[in-house]
Design a protein around this motif. Structure first.
Motif, short mmCIF file in Angstrom:
data_model
loop_
_atom_site.label_atom_id
_atom_site.label_comp_id
_atom_site.label_asym_id
_atom_site.label_seq_id
_atom_site.Cartn_x
_atom_site.Cartn_y
_atom_site.Cartn_z
N LEU A 134 62.59 50.06 74.75
CA LEU A 134 63.11 48.69 74.30
C LEU A 134 64.17 48.92 73.13
N ALA A 135 64.13 50.02 72.35
CA ALA A 135 65.07 50.14 71.39
C ALA A 135 66.51 50.40 71.91
N PRO A 138 67.10 46.37 74.61
CA PRO A 138 66.46 45.45 73.96
C PRO A 138 66.45 44.20 74.97
N ASN A 139 67.05 43.96 76.02
CA ASN A 139 66.70 42.88 76.79
C ASN A 139 65.91 43.09 77.94
#
Length: 272
Positions: A134-135, A138-139
């Motif tokens: 996710l880092a 982020p989408n």
């Protein structure tokens, strides 16, 4: 006295190795892209081509040094070995850089608890930290849209086809049931990945979750699946926004004209 000028053997071997490495990488890439060789054979060919490319690059450097001191011929072949060998090292360098920039997304999803089911992919990979993924992407989160599930499914299906994905199976949702689409995506180098998206009804509209996995087990996909479904979700955001704007423009009622008989004398003069 005539001075004999020789052609450096190092320069000749640098050129030979570089040409062999370039031919091996190009031919194996083309064969893999068109499905004529398996991924394992392609990876072995890349490794061999990279080794020969590195040898040509190093021998080219040594040939430069030898030519400088001996005055022999061979600057051209040495340059071919040096430059072409460096070009053959580019794929390995790019892969190394991408593996440092992105985490592995050999099997990545927006729904960690209950991901969409796959039909053909059998991912076999080390555990991937969701926070790390996710880092970098982020989408990659569940999307909620204020449109009916069937409309969202059709928009996602048209986007998948626009991306050139091969549809494997598609079950349309209803207001009370879940729909899912499974598709096959081929990467730039010919690696196959399965992508599945699931559309679920929601009190305010519909939810969509995605999953992407390499068709064959790989240790690291260089973030390819993550970039693919992140781009899909961003494009889906744009298409849904356009759909909502178009429907809002069509549903805004026009103000009916005021009958002339309902106007006062002052209003009639203003209307004229």
């Amino acid at each position: 006295m005539r001075i004999l000028v020789r052609t450096s053997k190092l320069a000749i071997w640098a050129r030979r190795l570089a040409l062999f490495a370039a031919a091996l990488i190009l031919i194996s890439t083309g064969l893999h892209f068109f499905g004529q060789i398996t991924a394992d054979v392609f990876e072995i060919s890349l490794v061999i081509g990279t080794i020969f490319g590195a040898a040509a690059f190093l021998i080219g450097i040594v040939a430069y040094v030898v030519l400088w001191f001996t005055g022999d011929r061979g600057w051209g072949p040495a340059s071919v070995g040096f430059i072409l060998g460096l070009v053959c090292l580019a794929p390995a360098g790019t892969a190394l850089a991408l593996s440092e920039i992105y985490p592995s997304t050999a099997d990545v999803t927006t729904a960690l608890v209950d991901p969409p089911q796959l039909l053909e992919a059998r991912p076999n990979h080390p555990d991937i930290d969701p926070e790390t993924v996710l880092a970098s992407f982020p989408n990659l989160i569940t999307r909620a849209y204020q449109i009916p599930p069937d409309v969202l499914f059709l928009i996602g299906q048209s986007l998948a086809r626009a991306n050139g994905w091969e549809i494997l199976a598609a079950t349309e949702p209803t207001d009370t049931s879940i729909g899912q689409l499974n598709a096959l995506r081929r990467s730039l180098l010919g690696f196959e990945n399965e992508i599945a998206f699931r559309v679920s009804p929601n009190p305010i509209g519909a939810l969509i979750d995605l999953r992407a996995a390499s068709l064959t087990p790989v240790y690291h996909d260089l973030g390819d699946n993550g970039r693919a479904i992140e781009a899909f979700l961003l494009a889906l955001d744009d298409r849904v926004s356009t759909h909502i704007q178009n429907n809002m423009a069509q549903t805004v009622p026009e103000e009916p004209p005021v009958p002339q008989s309902d106007l006062t004398p002052g209003q009639e003069s203003d209307a004229q």
